[in-house]
Design a protein around this motif. Structure first.
Motif, PDB file in Angstrom:
ATOM      1  N   GLY A  58       0.799  -1.226   0.000  1.00 27.45           N
ATOM      2  CA  GLY A  58       0.000   0.000   0.000  1.00 27.45           C
ATOM      3  C   GLY A  58       0.829   1.272   0.000  1.00 27.45           C
ATOM      4  N   ARG A  59       1.883   1.306   0.804  1.00 32.38           N
ATOM      5  CA  ARG A  59       2.661   2.553   0.861  1.00 32.38           C
ATOM      6  C   ARG A  59       3.378   2.842  -0.445  1.00 32.38           C
ATOM      7  N   GLU A  60       3.906   1.788  -1.073  1.00 32.44           N
ATOM      8  CA  GLU A  60       4.546   1.986  -2.380  1.00 32.44           C
ATOM      9  C   GLU A  60       3.513   2.458  -3.404  1.00 32.44           C
ATOM     10  N   ILE A  73       0.626  -2.382  10.876  1.00 34.92           N
ATOM     11  CA  ILE A  73       1.965  -2.872  10.526  1.00 34.92           C
ATOM     12  C   ILE A  73       3.049  -2.140  11.323  1.00 34.92           C
ATOM     13  N   CYS A  74       4.245  -2.683  11.273  1.00 35.55           N
ATOM     14  CA  CYS A  74       5.441  -2.051  11.857  1.00 35.55           C
ATOM     15  C   CYS A  74       5.357  -1.879  13.369  1.00 35.55           C
ATOM     16  N   THR A  75       4.632  -2.756  14.057  1.00 34.36           N
ATOM     17  CA  THR A  75       4.526  -2.594  15.502  1.00 34.36           C
ATOM     18  C   THR A  75       5.615  -3.392  16.219  1.00 34.36           C
ATOM     19  N   GLY A  76       6.335  -4.228  15.469  1.00 35.69           N
ATOM     20  CA  GLY A  76       7.324  -5.071  16.141  1.00 35.69           C
ATOM     21  C   GLY A  76       8.764  -4.700  15.846  1.00 35.69           C
ATOM     22  N   ASP A  77       8.951  -3.640  15.063  1.00 38.97           N
ATOM     23  CA  ASP A  77      10.310  -3.356  14.602  1.00 38.97           C
ATOM     24  C   ASP A  77      10.951  -2.205  15.352  1.00 38.97           C
ATOM     25  N   GLU A  78      12.266  -2.215  15.390  1.00 41.12           N
ATOM     26  CA  GLU A  78      13.025  -1.079  15.908  1.00 41.12           C
ATOM     27  C   GLU A  78      12.960   0.043  14.883  1.00 41.12           C
ATOM     28  N   GLN A 110      15.368  -0.379  12.004  1.00 39.78           N
ATOM     29  CA  GLN A 110      14.951  -1.398  11.035  1.00 39.78           C
ATOM     30  C   GLN A 110      13.906  -0.850  10.081  1.00 39.78           C
ATOM     31  N   CYS A 111      12.946  -0.114  10.637  1.00 38.15           N
ATOM     32  CA  CYS A 111      11.856   0.439   9.845  1.00 38.15           C
ATOM     33  C   CYS A 111      12.374   1.383   8.764  1.00 38.15           C
ATOM     34  N   ILE A 112      13.358   2.179   9.122  1.00 39.94           N
ATOM     35  CA  ILE A 112      13.883   3.136   8.144  1.00 39.94           C
ATOM     36  C   ILE A 112      14.516   2.410   6.976  1.00 39.94           C
ATOM     37  N   VAL A 113      15.324   1.387   7.299  1.00 37.49           N
ATOM     38  CA  VAL A 113      15.994   0.639   6.234  1.00 37.49           C
ATOM     39  C   VAL A 113      14.945   0.018   5.326  1.00 37.49           C
ATOM     40  N   CYS A 114      13.948  -0.604   5.938  1.00 40.17           N
ATOM     41  CA  CYS A 114      12.890  -1.279   5.186  1.00 40.17           C
ATOM     42  C   CYS A 114      12.151  -0.278   4.304  1.00 40.17           C
ATOM     43  N   LEU A 115      11.791   0.858   4.901  1.00 37.95           N
ATOM     44  CA  LEU A 115      11.013   1.851   4.168  1.00 37.95           C
ATOM     45  C   LEU A 115      11.823   2.448   3.010  1.00 37.95           C
ATOM     46  N   LYS A 116      13.113   2.682   3.255  1.00 33.36           N
ATOM     47  CA  LYS A 116      13.954   3.228   2.179  1.00 33.36           C
ATOM     48  C   LYS A 116      13.993   2.276   1.000  1.00 33.36           C
ATOM     49  N   GLU A 117      14.138   0.983   1.297  1.00 32.03           N
ATOM     50  CA  GLU A 117      14.151  -0.028   0.227  1.00 32.03           C
ATOM     51  C   GLU A 117      12.828  -0.002  -0.527  1.00 32.03           C
ATOM     52  N   ARG A 118      11.743   0.103   0.237  1.00 33.16           N
ATOM     53  CA  ARG A 118      10.429   0.087  -0.389  1.00 33.16           C
ATOM     54  C   ARG A 118      10.223   1.304  -1.298  1.00 33.16           C
ATOM     55  N   ILE A 119      10.646   2.470  -0.800  1.00 33.92           N
ATOM     56  CA  ILE A 119      10.460   3.692  -1.590  1.00 33.92           C
ATOM     57  C   ILE A 119      11.298   3.646  -2.866  1.00 33.92           C
TER      58      ILE A 119
END
Ligand code: 5AD
Ligand code: FES
Length: 347
Positions: A280-282, A312-317, A320-329
């Motif tokens: 969804g975010r992408e 979503i994203c309730t279990g991550d540091e 971690q979230c930033i790295v994941c989100l950057k990859e997604r974007i």
């Protein structure tokens, strides 16, 4: 025919209510074209940049009882928490070292936090990180309170109006909340010089396609600097647990319409959108959005700020979230940028 309407919307940044409605009703036939034009308009202003904001969810206590919201006062099952001012500041410090230059302080309407406390938190935040923007999302307050927090250094304020229709507003909220007061707050915030964000849920109970067309006219009238929208998502422990969640598909279409109607608006691709659709975010970025707001709250409280189910994203540091989100974007061809990302008044 729909293509011609979209071209006119791009040219004039405006359509009539009936024209918006025609597009919404026939969205299956023109969504791809709308998204293409929405990306082009976003890129004209923001050059394929996506701004990142660090969200600090500092309290899930709330005195209100909105029928849709999981942290409503009446939900006795919600596990309540509050961050201390020191914890809030240390979230921001961590966010700063991860590259964030905007912090969004968001919480339920928690009377424990007084104006004095907010003022002191904002002043300390600004003293530690003078190059950062502070966005508040604290709900309805008095003019005096908004003024005091502005003078303490707050730059922006997010207060979703939830619906532009008074009768609809009254179906989403108990009678001690009023559409008039929500509008008064938005007016006050604008008058005080905040960059203001409004917004609504897509697919909320009792919302019609006509209501969504009206939202576009409302946005045009208010001229907010930011617009936050996401699908309504059922929370099991609310009175609205008998209704259906909104769809990613309709939310994406509304994002595209908003981009063409307010070409330079700051438009987040929200966590709620990422919750109803794994991509969804992408997809939101590909429909014209240009902001993402990952969570900076400490991991032990993240799973408690639950406005809706399956967040979503309730279990991550945070890291971690930033790295994941950057990859997604990156997959959208846009680039995450970490500057303050102020509203661009001109090209
Ligand atoms: N589903 C989706 N969004 C929600 N919000 C509150 N409850 C829900 C829900 N069940 C949104 C509201 C509020 C914002 C902080 O989160 O629009 O303004
Ligand atoms: Fe949080 Fe992907 S953004 S895990």
């Amino acid at each position: 025919m729909y293509k011609a309407l979209i071209d006119r919307l791009e040219r004039d940044a405006f359509l009539s209510r009936d024209e918006y409605l025609t597009l919404i009703k026939n969205r299956a036939q023109c969504a791809d074209y709308l998204f293409e034009r929405a990306r082009a308009v976003r890129d004209r202003y923001y050059h394929s940049k996506v701004y990142i904001r660090g969200l600090i969810e500092f309290s899930n206590y709330c005195k209100n009882n909105c029928y849709y919201c999981g942290i409503r006062a009446g939900n006795t099952k919600a596990e309540r928490y509050r961050l201390t001012p020191e914890e809030i500041l240390s979230c921001a410090d961590e966010g700063y070292s991860l590259g964030f230059r905007t912090f969004v302080l968001q919480g339920g309407e928690d009377p424990y936090f007084t104006d004095e406390m907010f003022e002191s938190i904002i002043r300390q935040l600004k003293a530690r990180h003078p190059d950062c923007a502070v966005t508040l999302s604290l709900g309805e307050r008095s003019y005096e309170s908004y003024k005091r927090l502005k003078e303490a250094g707050a730059d922006r304020y997010l207060l979703r109006h939830e619906t532009a229709c008074k009768a609809h507003y009254e179906k989403l909220h108990p009678s001690n909340m009023s559409f008039e007061n929500r509008m008064r707050c938005i007016r006050d915030l604008k008058a005080l010089g905040y960059q203001v964000g409004v917004g609504f849920m897509v697919g909320s109970p009792f919302q019609s396609e006509e209501d969504l067309a009206n939202e576009m006219l409302f946005l045009k009238e208010i001229k907010p600097q930011m617009v936050g929208i996401g699908p309504f998502i059922v929370h099991a422990d609310t009175p609205f647990n008998i209704y259906k969640s909104g769809s990613a598909e309709l939310t994406l279409f509304m994002l595209g319409l908003i981009r063409l109607t307010l070409p330079n608006v700051l438009l987040p691709s929200t966590t709620a959108l990422g919750t109803v659709d794994p991509l969804g975010r992408e997809k939101g970025i590909n429909a014209g959005a240009n902001v993402v707001m990952p969570n900076l709250s400490p991991s032990d409280v993240r799973g408690k700020y639950l406005l809706y189910d399956n967040k979503i994203c309730t279990g991550d540091e945070a890291a971690q979230c930033i790295v994941c989100l950057k990859e997604r974007i990156k997959t959208t061809g846009c680039e995450i940028v970490t500057d303050r990302g102020d509203y661009k008044y001109e090209i």
